[in-house]
Design an enzyme around this catalytic site. Structure first.
Site, short mmCIF file in Angstrom:
data_model
loop_
_atom_site.label_atom_id
_atom_site.label_comp_id
_atom_site.label_asym_id
_atom_site.label_seq_id
_atom_site.Cartn_x
_atom_site.Cartn_y
_atom_site.Cartn_z
N THR A 100 9.51 -1.09 -5.79
CA THR A 100 8.67 -2.24 -6.09
C THR A 100 8.65 -2.40 -7.60
O THR A 100 8.17 -1.54 -8.32
CB THR A 100 7.24 -2.05 -5.55
OG1 THR A 100 7.31 -1.91 -4.13
CG2 THR A 100 6.36 -3.24 -5.90
N LYS A 175 6.89 -8.84 -2.14
CA LYS A 175 6.15 -7.57 -2.17
C LYS A 175 4.87 -7.71 -2.96
O LYS A 175 3.85 -7.10 -2.63
CB LYS A 175 7.04 -6.46 -2.76
CG LYS A 175 6.37 -5.08 -2.79
CD LYS A 175 5.95 -4.59 -1.42
CE LYS A 175 5.18 -3.26 -1.47
NZ LYS A 175 6.02 -2.12 -1.83
N LYS A 243 0.46 0.49 -10.57
CA LYS A 243 1.66 -0.15 -11.14
C LYS A 243 1.94 -1.48 -10.47
O LYS A 243 2.21 -2.49 -11.13
CB LYS A 243 2.85 0.80 -10.99
CG LYS A 243 4.19 0.24 -11.41
CD LYS A 243 5.03 -0.27 -10.25
CE LYS A 243 5.46 0.82 -9.32
NZ LYS A 243 6.34 0.36 -8.22
#
Length: 292
Positions: A100, A175, A243
């Site tokens: 990701t 995502k 993150k």
């Protein structure tokens, strides 16, 4: 043409990457592997994967390269530079970043790859450690139709819900949508459990009632039971969720969007990390609501 004789190079063998690679092995594909910590690849090596001493060595000897690393900076490190994938992979190689990461970085990788006749895709996943082990991940793909069709048999080994969302970068944007939906949902799950306990209810029975109704979600059915059991082992790390939310907030800002729910979740998870929970699973958020 990708076939069972094609060698798959795997870079990254963490919680997710190792299981994804193991499923490819079980399906008969020869595997090359490189990780910064060789010990993490031990199970793969014991099952006849070939260890490579560097990214460059792996890139030169693989037909398809799958990367599953931690942060955008790690992605940059393995793809760019004289020792990176793009400079060392053969023409016609398929490279798939399943980390990701930033949508803009996916576009940059694809641009540089195209200059060397390398086919690049971004294909982040959702489904946690269980999905990786069971080969039931949702895989969100950005890239060209021909490349997608060529490597789809590999995706079908690692996942079930496999959708080409659009051109390069579309997988990463999808995502981000996934993580945005989870961010506030996790707050709701924690508040629901704390409320159930405070009201004198049996929270396990409560989950039995609400998990299949309108409140149902992966977080409620899979992570809430871990919260009740005091199981904070990572299916997905707190540090990686922070993150992801950072990327989502940065991407939203670039598009002129406000994300107050994600901002709150980001703030709470950073507070959780500061309390020493960086390497815990995301379900450890309940600790903040229970006052540690």
């Amino acid at each position: 043409m990708v076939s069972k004789e094609s060698t798959i190079g795997i870079i990254g063998a963490g919680v997710m990457g190792k299981s994804m690679a193991r499923n490819l092995q079980k399906s008969g594909y020869p595997i090359n592997v490189f990780t910064r910590t060789k010990e993490k690849a031990r199970e793969l090596l014991e099952n006849n994967a070939t260890w490579k001493d560097s990214v460059a060595e792996l890139a030169k000897d693989s037909d398809v390269i799958i990367t599953m690393v931690g942060y955008p900076s790690d992605v940059e490190g393995v793809y760019f530079g004289s020792a990176g994938i793009i400079e060392n992979a053969r023409q016609g190689t398929y490279v798939i970043d399943m980390t990701t990461s930033k949508p803009t970085l996916a576009v940059e990788i694809a641009r540089k790859a195209k200059e060397r006749n390398i086919h690049a895709m971004d294909a982040p996943v959702s489904g946690g450690d269980a999905g990786a082990k069971n080969g039931t991940l949702a895989i969100m793909v950005g890239g060209g139709q021909e490349s997608f069709d060529e490597v789809r048999p590999l995706f079908e080994i690692m996942g079930e819900n496999i959708i080409l969302q659009g051109d390069v970068g579309a997988g990463q944007h999808t995502k981000m949508v996934n993580q945005i939906a989870i961010a506030t949902n996790m707050i709701g799950v924690c508040e629901a459990i704390v409320y159930a306990k405070k009201a004198g209810l049996n929270p396990s029975l409560v989950l039995d009632s609400i998990s299949t109704g309108a409140a149902g979600s992966f977080s409620l059915s899979k992570l809430a039971p871990r919260m009740l059991a005091g199981d904070y082992e990572p299916g997905f790390y707190v540090k990686h969720f922070i993150k992801d939310m950072t990327i989502a907030l940065d991407s939203a800002e670039e598009m002129g969007l406000s994300m107050p729910g994600v901002e709150l979740s980001h703030q709470l998870y950073k507070e959780l990390a500061e309390k020493g929970e960086n390497d815990s699973g995301t379900q450890a958020l309940i600790k903040l609501f229970e006052g540690y």
